[in-house]
Design an enzyme around this catalytic site. Sequence first.
Site, PDB file in Angstrom:
ATOM      1  N   HIS A   1      51.268 129.330  18.213  1.00 54.45           N
ATOM      2  CA  HIS A   1      51.492 128.199  19.117  1.00 54.45           C
ATOM      3  C   HIS A   1      50.337 128.208  20.123  1.00 54.45           C
ATOM      4  O   HIS A   1      49.825 129.276  20.454  1.00 54.45           O
ATOM      5  CB  HIS A   1      52.820 128.488  19.822  1.00 54.45           C
TER       6      HIS A   1
ATOM      7  N   ASP B   1      56.009 136.834  20.447  1.00 53.04           N
ATOM      8  CA  ASP B   1      56.548 135.567  20.929  1.00 53.04           C
ATOM      9  C   ASP B   1      57.834 135.298  20.144  1.00 53.04           C
ATOM     10  O   ASP B   1      57.784 134.959  18.966  1.00 53.04           O
ATOM     11  CB  ASP B   1      55.482 134.486  20.691  1.00 53.04           C
TER      12      ASP B   1
ATOM     13  N   GLN C   1      60.815 131.160  18.849  1.00 53.03           N
ATOM     14  CA  GLN C   1      61.369 130.471  17.685  1.00 53.03           C
ATOM     15  C   GLN C   1      62.360 131.356  16.924  1.00 53.03           C
ATOM     16  O   GLN C   1      63.132 130.867  16.111  1.00 53.03           O
ATOM     17  CB  GLN C   1      60.207 130.059  16.765  1.00 53.03           C
TER      18      GLN C   1
ATOM     19  N   LYS D   1      65.620 126.999  23.744  1.00 51.47           N
ATOM     20  CA  LYS D   1      65.690 127.012  22.273  1.00 51.47           C
ATOM     21  C   LYS D   1      66.943 127.733  21.774  1.00 51.47           C
ATOM     22  O   LYS D   1      67.196 127.774  20.585  1.00 51.47           O
ATOM     23  CB  LYS D   1      64.424 127.638  21.703  1.00 51.47           C
TER      24      LYS D   1
ATOM     25  N   CYS E   1      51.849 121.836  18.414  1.00 56.96           N
ATOM     26  CA  CYS E   1      51.180 122.818  19.279  1.00 56.96           C
ATOM     27  C   CYS E   1      50.561 123.940  18.445  1.00 56.96           C
ATOM     28  O   CYS E   1      50.499 125.089  18.890  1.00 56.96           O
ATOM     29  CB  CYS E   1      52.130 123.434  20.310  1.00 56.96           C
TER      30      CYS E   1
HETATM   31  C1  LIG Z   1      58.549 126.608  22.006  1.00 58.01           C
HETATM   32  C2  LIG Z   1      57.618 127.684  21.718  1.00 58.01           C
HETATM   33  C3  LIG Z   1      56.782 128.211  22.712  1.00 58.01           C
HETATM   34  C4  LIG Z   1      56.703 127.652  24.106  1.00 58.01           C
HETATM   35  O1  LIG Z   1      57.890 127.709  24.789  1.00 58.01           O
HETATM   36  P1  LIG Z   1      57.976 127.035  26.250  1.00 58.01           P
HETATM   37  O2  LIG Z   1      59.446 126.980  26.537  1.00 58.01           O
HETATM   38  O3  LIG Z   1      57.364 125.673  26.126  1.00 58.01           O
HETATM   39  O4  LIG Z   1      57.211 127.910  27.177  1.00 58.01           O
HETATM   40  C5  LIG Z   1      55.962 129.259  22.366  1.00 58.01           C
HETATM   41  N1  LIG Z   1      55.958 129.774  21.134  1.00 58.01           N
HETATM   42  C6  LIG Z   1      56.742 129.300  20.143  1.00 58.01           C
HETATM   43  C7  LIG Z   1      56.701 129.924  18.780  1.00 58.01           C
HETATM   44  C8  LIG Z   1      57.599 128.233  20.399  1.00 58.01           C
HETATM   45  O5  LIG Z   1      58.379 127.765  19.422  1.00 58.01           O
END
Ligand SMILES: *Cc1c(COP(=O)(O)O)cnc(C)c1O
Length: 404
Positions: A121, A198, A201, A224, A362
Amino acid sequence: MFDVNKIREDFPILNREVNGKALVYLDNAATSQTPQQVIDAIVDYYQNYNANIHRGVHALSQEATDKYEQARLKIQKHFNAEKAHEIIFTSGTTHSINIVANGFSLLIKQGDEVLVSAMEHHSNIVPWQMLCERTGGILKVIPMNQDGELLMNEYDKLLSDKTKLVFCNHISNALGTINPIEDIIVKAHEVGAAVLIDGAQAAPHIAADVQKLDVDFYAVSAHKVCGPTGVGMLYGKSTWLNKLPPYQGGGEMIDEVTFEKTTYAALPHKFEAGTPNICGGIAFGAALDYMNSVGFEAITKYEHELLQYATQQLLEIEGLRIYGTAKNKTSVISFNIDRVHPYDVGSILDKLGIAVRTGHHCAQPIMDFYKIPGTVRASFCFYNTKAEIDILVAGVQRAVNMLC
Ligand SMILES: *Cc1c(COP(=O)(O)O)cnc(C)c1O
């Protein structure tokens, strides 16, 4: 027993119409919807005990502080962190990543290497580029194959004693690939590098165990996992968090302040300057309670059924290609139709009340890899149904008939 119709009753928004049609919400990888239980927690906060935390001796401040700290404990338990102060409240994954990237500015020297995966991302690419610009570090990319799987033998070759940090998403938001983070972490540790995963997701699908993973940092956004926007968390091993400098200066993050010198507060407050999103933090805790009441085992099993069903149905459509065909993936389907721009498909679907995402998600480097401008992405949550997938497939077929 998992009963999707009963679950849907918890989500008031699923009853609304869009363009005169029942809403079919398939943009869950961008943000999930909010159950009544979480909405109630938000209302309860503002109706009954809105106050600033950690400062007041009065009853409301105490109550707000208790609930906020209880939420931290819920998050700690959910991700199985060893200590509560290893959970830092942030405004979301992006903020969490920036805390680490900023902190490593002091630890990365000229020529040190930072590895990121090819399916990141933007929030996981830009902070590292900025870090390398500041420090003279070198950013290297772990490549992937056409199915959207990381090339682990290439990863092995990239690792060396120059590697200081490895960054990878647990699950790709654009392709749905579940990355082999266990392996990534073990191998990074063998060369003495730290790992930030990260988990934005992954959190809606998998309850990660940060101790079992032995991960150094793990970042998540509440929105999320059925929580509100603008709040999230950074997990960090306390040894690492103690080593990193604070990200922002302000109230809450100090121990003692004079004009000559300030000493920083202990964890977690060192990274929580200013008045936080108190209500959001409490609602994040309520959201995890909700997810756990549905149960991650049931969620995984049901979403896998949705993924298989949708994949089969969509592939029946002539000229449709799916991007992201990893063996190990979650309920995200990125696709395109021959000679049709994803935006046009998305617009037609919107007219039919179907919410999907179109564009680069993104993750422009992934689009460059496949040499496409973007994709249509349908992402399923445990409150979606096979009937909704039928509506999606009929909608895509209609778009094909109109555009081809
Ligand atoms: C949504 C997402 C982000 C960013 O999350 P924010 O709430 O916008 O800070 C980063 N990495 C992944 C894989 C995402 O799906």
